[in-house]
Design a protein around this motif. Structure first.
Motif, PDB file in Angstrom:
ATOM      1  N   THR A 219      32.206  19.177  48.326  1.00 57.37           N
ATOM      2  CA  THR A 219      30.879  19.627  48.704  1.00 57.37           C
ATOM      3  C   THR A 219      29.838  18.812  47.953  1.00 57.37           C
ATOM      4  O   THR A 219      29.957  18.628  46.736  1.00 57.37           O
ATOM      5  N   GLY A 220      28.829  18.344  48.678  1.00 57.99           N
ATOM      6  CA  GLY A 220      27.736  17.603  48.065  1.00 57.99           C
ATOM      7  C   GLY A 220      26.431  18.362  48.207  1.00 57.99           C
ATOM      8  O   GLY A 220      26.120  18.866  49.280  1.00 57.99           O
ATOM      9  N   VAL A 221      25.678  18.459  47.121  1.00 55.76           N
ATOM     10  CA  VAL A 221      24.457  19.247  47.120  1.00 55.76           C
ATOM     11  C   VAL A 221      23.325  18.445  46.485  1.00 55.76           C
ATOM     12  O   VAL A 221      23.514  17.789  45.460  1.00 55.76           O
ATOM     13  N   LEU A 222      22.158  18.473  47.103  1.00 55.04           N
ATOM     14  CA  LEU A 222      20.949  17.947  46.483  1.00 55.04           C
ATOM     15  C   LEU A 222      20.337  19.097  45.698  1.00 55.04           C
ATOM     16  O   LEU A 222      19.846  20.071  46.269  1.00 55.04           O
ATOM     17  N   LEU A 223      20.372  19.006  44.376  1.00 53.83           N
ATOM     18  CA  LEU A 223      19.965  20.118  43.536  1.00 53.83           C
ATOM     19  C   LEU A 223      18.459  20.145  43.333  1.00 53.83           C
ATOM     20  O   LEU A 223      17.850  19.114  43.026  1.00 53.83           O
ATOM     21  N   PRO A 224      17.842  21.305  43.439  1.00 53.90           N
ATOM     22  CA  PRO A 224      16.414  21.422  43.142  1.00 53.90           C
ATOM     23  C   PRO A 224      16.189  21.413  41.636  1.00 53.90           C
ATOM     24  O   PRO A 224      17.074  21.750  40.857  1.00 53.90           O
ATOM     25  N   GLY A 225      14.990  21.044  41.237  1.00 56.08           N
ATOM     26  CA  GLY A 225      14.651  21.059  39.818  1.00 56.08           C
ATOM     27  C   GLY A 225      13.915  19.801  39.421  1.00 56.08           C
ATOM     28  O   GLY A 225      13.111  19.257  40.184  1.00 56.08           O
ATOM     29  N   MET A 226      14.184  19.325  38.218  1.00 54.16           N
ATOM     30  CA  MET A 226      13.619  18.070  37.737  1.00 54.16           C
ATOM     31  C   MET A 226      14.663  16.982  37.949  1.00 54.16           C
ATOM     32  O   MET A 226      15.791  17.094  37.468  1.00 54.16           O
ATOM     33  N   PRO A 227      14.321  15.914  38.681  1.00 47.39           N
ATOM     34  CA  PRO A 227      15.314  14.866  38.954  1.00 47.39           C
ATOM     35  C   PRO A 227      15.850  14.225  37.682  1.00 47.39           C
ATOM     36  O   PRO A 227      15.320  14.414  36.583  1.00 47.39           O
ATOM     37  N   GLN A 228      16.911  13.469  37.836  1.00 53.15           N
ATOM     38  CA  GLN A 228      17.437  12.715  36.710  1.00 53.15           C
ATOM     39  C   GLN A 228      16.390  11.697  36.288  1.00 53.15           C
ATOM     40  O   GLN A 228      15.836  10.962  37.110  1.00 53.15           O
TER      41      GLN A 228
ATOM     42  N   VAL B 239      10.295   8.505  33.181  1.00 54.94           N
ATOM     43  CA  VAL B 239      10.807   7.458  34.068  1.00 54.94           C
ATOM     44  C   VAL B 239      11.669   8.148  35.121  1.00 54.94           C
ATOM     45  O   VAL B 239      12.812   8.520  34.843  1.00 54.94           O
ATOM     46  N   PRO B 240      11.170   8.370  36.325  1.00 60.62           N
ATOM     47  CA  PRO B 240      12.008   8.987  37.363  1.00 60.62           C
ATOM     48  C   PRO B 240      13.144   8.039  37.745  1.00 60.62           C
ATOM     49  O   PRO B 240      12.917   6.837  37.912  1.00 60.62           O
ATOM     50  N   ILE B 241      14.334   8.573  37.906  1.00 58.68           N
ATOM     51  CA  ILE B 241      15.475   7.729  38.280  1.00 58.68           C
ATOM     52  C   ILE B 241      15.985   8.090  39.671  1.00 58.68           C
ATOM     53  O   ILE B 241      15.799   7.341  40.620  1.00 58.68           O
ATOM     54  N   PHE B 242      16.626   9.258  39.825  1.00 60.16           N
ATOM     55  CA  PHE B 242      17.126   9.613  41.156  1.00 60.16           C
ATOM     56  C   PHE B 242      17.187  11.121  41.319  1.00 60.16           C
ATOM     57  O   PHE B 242      17.255  11.878  40.349  1.00 60.16           O
ATOM     58  N   GLU B 243      17.131  11.542  42.561  1.00 60.99           N
ATOM     59  CA  GLU B 243      17.315  12.947  42.885  1.00 60.99           C
ATOM     60  C   GLU B 243      18.762  13.330  42.550  1.00 60.99           C
ATOM     61  O   GLU B 243      19.701  12.583  42.855  1.00 60.99           O
ATOM     62  N   LEU B 244      18.920  14.489  41.944  1.00 61.53           N
ATOM     63  CA  LEU B 244      20.239  14.869  41.460  1.00 61.53           C
ATOM     64  C   LEU B 244      21.127  15.359  42.593  1.00 61.53           C
ATOM     65  O   LEU B 244      21.000  16.496  43.060  1.00 61.53           O
ATOM     66  N   TYR B 245      22.011  14.508  43.038  1.00 59.27           N
ATOM     67  CA  TYR B 245      23.073  14.903  43.950  1.00 59.27           C
ATOM     68  C   TYR B 245      24.289  15.279  43.117  1.00 59.27           C
ATOM     69  O   TYR B 245      24.605  14.640  42.111  1.00 59.27           O
ATOM     70  N   PHE B 246      24.975  16.282  43.563  1.00 61.45           N
ATOM     71  CA  PHE B 246      26.047  16.862  42.778  1.00 61.45           C
ATOM     72  C   PHE B 246      27.240  17.096  43.693  1.00 61.45           C
ATOM     73  O   PHE B 246      27.116  17.762  44.721  1.00 61.45           O
TER      74      PHE B 246
END
Length: 565
Positions: free
Chosen positions: A308-317, A530-537
Motif C-alpha cells: 500500500t502506498g500513501v501520500l501522508l498529510p503533514g509537513m513534507p520531508q 528546504v522543502p524536499i519531497f511530499e512524504l510517500y509511504f
C-alpha cells in the motif's frame, strides 16, 4: 510508478470536518449543543489515498489462523508513555495499541466515538463536554472514569509533556468532572478542529496518576486502557504486547465488542530497510513499514504480499535551517541553500521517481496549501552562488567560500532510516561552495542532536491531519516535534508566533485558509526550511493479515480488529 494521489476534493473534507465534525454532527442535522453517538463524516468521502484498496474492518471472525503478529518498524522508540513520549512516529504506532483516544478518525476521515461516547461544544469552540464510556478499566484493574480524563488534561496543562498533548498544553484552561461519566474541557481560545487533534494516536488518554507515581518508568512499563497490554521491552530487540481480555468497550470503528483475536503483537525495529524486507520475504515477520522504493514494484507483484502506498498529510520531508547559528543566520545563505538543492535529482536518484517535490511547510493535500510557493524557488545553482557573492562569501583556495576568515560550513543532520536524501543535498551544497558535512543520528540521538541547537540543517518531516498542527513545528515555544534553532527570533519570530495562534483558532474556513497560506509564504520568504519531497509511504504485509484499520493520516495502524485469514 507513483501511488494513487488523493484529490483536492478528498482533502477538502478536512475543512468540512472543522465546520461539521467539530460542531458535533451538524452534518447530520444536529445543533452544536447536541451529542454525537455515531461516527461523523465531513462531507462526501472519496476513496482512501492508497494505491490498492485499504483493508476493510469487517466484523471480526470467530477465530484467527495465527494469534501472533510481528511488526517490523524502522526506529526503536525512546518511550511509549503517551503523555511524555516525543514525536517519534514509531512510539505512536506502539502506543496506539496500548492507549485509547477520546475519538478516532479512520482513513476515510470519519470521526468515531472512542473513550468519549458522545460530545458537544459551545458555539465559539472553547467549551467541550465529553460523555465517557462506562465500564472502562485501566490495565491494572483500576476504574477509568471522568476523573481520569480530568487528571490527564490537568497533567498536560501543568507539566512538561511530549509533542502529542503538547499541542494542546497552552490552550487548556480547565477540566472538571460534571458527573462520573461527564467531563467539561474549557479552552483559552477557540479550537474548531479539536476532534481531529484528539484522534491523533499521540493524544491517547494517558494514566496521569500512574505517571505521577512512577515518573519516567511509565515510558517503559505503560498502563493504558487499550486492546493490548504491555508485556516486555527488550531494548535493542523488541517490544511485546499481549491481548487485553477485559477489553469490551472498543470504539465502534472496530466493529466488535469482544477482546482482540490476536494474542500477541511483537514490534521489532531496524533502520536497515533491506533487513526489514528480507525478514518479510523469509516469512519471519508479517508487516513492514517504509518499504524500500526500489523494491515496491517487485514486492507488489509477489502474490504473498499486499503493498500500500500513501501520500501522508503533514509537513513534507524537508530540512530546517538554524536562524541563530552562523552562517544560516543570514537570509541570503538560507536562500542560497534552497536554490542549490536539486529536488528532482533527489527524487530520481534516491526515490526512483516515486515521490513528488515539496515546496513549503504544508503538504499539498490540505485545502490550506499555498500553490504560489511552487513558483518561489527553482533549482538554480547560479542564483545560489550569486546570493552568496552578494552576502560577501568568496571562493577560497580549496573551493570552499570564506568570509571574514570564516569558512562557509554547515552540518546536515540525518535521522538514519528516514532521510536518505541528505547525501545528495550535501553534494549540491558543496557544488556552490559550502563545506557541507553530514551528521548521522538515529532515534533518541537524533532528538538530542536537533534539540541541542548546534547544527545548521537538520532533516525533518511530520505527519498530521489538520493544518493547525503546524504550530507544533513552527511556534517558538518549542513544544514541537523536535524544538531547535530554526525558530525566528525577535520581532519577526513574534510575528510568526502570532500568525500561528491566530490561524489555529479561526472558525471561518475561508479566513482560516487565507491565514495558513500567509503563514506558508512567510516561512518560505524567510527561507526557514528546504522543502524536499511530499512524504510517500509504502508498507507491505502478509496477504492473510486482515481487519486492521489505518488512521486518518494514513500512517498509523490499529490492530484491535486484526486477524489472520
Amino acid at each position: 510508478m507513483r501511488p494513487h494521489v488523493p484529490s483536492a476534493r478528498f482533502w477538502s473534507i478536512l475543512t468540512a470536518l472543522i465546520v461539521t465534525c467539530s460542531l458535533v454532527l451538524s452534518a447530520c442535522g444536529a445543533s452544536p449543543q447536541q451529542s454525537a453517538p455515531a461516527p461523523t463524516q465531513g462531507g462526501n468521502v472519496a476513496p482512501p489515498p492508497t494505491s490498492v484498496p485499504a483493508t476493510a474492518a469487517d466484523a471480526a471472525p470467530a477465530a484467527t489462523k495465527r494469534a501472533r503478529l510481528i511488526f517490523f518498524g524502522n526506529l526503536e522508540p525512546a518511550s511509549i508513555d503517551v503523555i511524555t513520549m516525543s514525536g517519534n512516529v514509531n512510539e505512536r504506532q506502539v502506543a496506539a495499541q496500548i492507549f485509547e483516544t477520546l475519538v478516532y478518525m479512520d482513513q476515510s476521515q470519519q470521526i468515531y466515538p472512542g473513550l468519549a461516547r458522545a460530545w458537544k461544544r459551545s458555539e465559539d469552540a472553547t467549551v467541550w463536554t465529553f460523555t465517557i464510556a462506562p465500564g472502562v478499566v485501566w490495565h491494572d484493574g483500576t476504574p477509568f472514569t471522568a476523573q481520569s480524563v480530568v487528571d490527564y488534561f490537568e497533567y498536560v496543562r501543568d507539566n512538561p509533556v511530549g509533542s502529542g498533548p503538547g499541542t494542546l498544553k497552552a490552550v487548556i484552561n480547565s477540566a472538571r468532572v460534571i458527573d462520573e461519566t461527564t467531563v467539561e474541557l474549557t479552552l483559552t481560545a477557540p479550537r474548531p478542529d479539536l476532534l481531529i487533534e484528539l484522534a491523533d494516536p499521540g493524544m491517547g488518554i494517558g494514566n496521569a496518576s500512574y505517571l505521577k507515581r512512577v515518573g519516567a518508568d511509565a515510558g517503559f512499563n505503560p498502563i493504558g486502557t487499550g486492546p493490548f497490554k504491555f508485556k516486555e521491552w527488550v531494548r535493542g530487540s523488541q517490544i511485546v504486547l499481549v491481548r487485553n481480555p477485559d477489553w469490551t468497550w472498543g470504539s465502534p470503528m472496530f466493529r466488535m465488542t469482544s477482546p482482540p483475536l490476536l494474542e500477541e503483537i511483537v514490534f521489532r525495529f531496524t533502520s536497515e530497510a533491506q533487513t526489514r524486507l528480507a525478514a518479510l520475504e523469509a516469512g519471519e515477520v508479517d508487516f513492514v513499514d517504509l518499504l524500500p522504493f526500489q523494491d515496491v514494484v517487485r514486492v507488489r507483484a509477489d502474490p504473498r504480499f499486499t503493498v500500500t502506498g500513501v501520500l501522508l498529510p503533514g509537513m513534507p520531508q524537508m530540512n530546517y535551517m538554524h536562524t541563530g547559528l552562523p552562517p544560516t543566520n543570514e537570509l541570503n545563505v538560507r536562500k542560497a541553500i534552497i536554490y542549490a538543492t536539486d529536488k528532482e535529482g533527489i527524487i530520481e536518484s534516491v526515490y526512483f521517481n516515486m515521490v513528488e517535490p515539496a515546496y513549503g511547510p504544508l503538504s499539498r493535500v490540505f485545502p490550506e496549501y499555498e500553490p504560489a510557493l511552487e513558483q518561489m524557488y527553482e533549482y538554480n545553482p547560479e542564483k545560489a552562488m550569486q546570493l552568496l557573492e552578494e552576502a560577501g562569501w568568496r571562493p577560497g583556495p580549496d573551493g570552499v567560500r570564506v568570509k571574514d576568515g570564516r569558512r562557509l560550513e554547515v552540518v546536515i543532520v540525518e535521522n538514519k532510516g528516514w532521510n536518505d536524501w541528505v547525501y545528495v543535498l550535501q553534494a549540491n551544497l558543496q557544488a556552490v561552495g559550502f563545506d557541507a558535512k553530514v551528521l548521522t543520528t538515529q532515534g533518541p540521538s537524533n532528538t538530542e542532536a536537533i534539540a541541542s541547537g548546534k547544527y545548521h540543517v537538520p532533516a525533518m518531516g511530520d505527519v498530521f491531519a489538520s493544518a493547525s498542527q503546524m504550530t507544533r513545528d513552527w511556534h517558538s515555544e518549542g513544544y514541537g516535534t523536535f524544538p531547535s534553532g530554526h525558530f525566528l527570533k525577535g520581532e519577526e519570530g513574534a510575528r510568526l508566533d502570532a500568525m500561528l495562534k491566530d490561524a489555529e483558532s479561526e472558525i471561518d474556513p475561508e479566513q482560516r485558509k487565507q491565514k495558513y497560506r500567509d503563514i506558508q509564504r512567510f516561512i518560505m520568504e524567510n527561507a526557514l526550511m528546504v522543502p524536499i519531497f511530499e512524504l510517500y509511504f509504502y508498507v507491505a504485509h502478509a496477504n492473510d493479515l486482515k481487519g486492521f484499520i489505518v488512521d486518518g493520516t494514513g500512517f498509523y495502524k490499529y490492530f484491535a480488529s486484526a486477524y489472520f485469514e
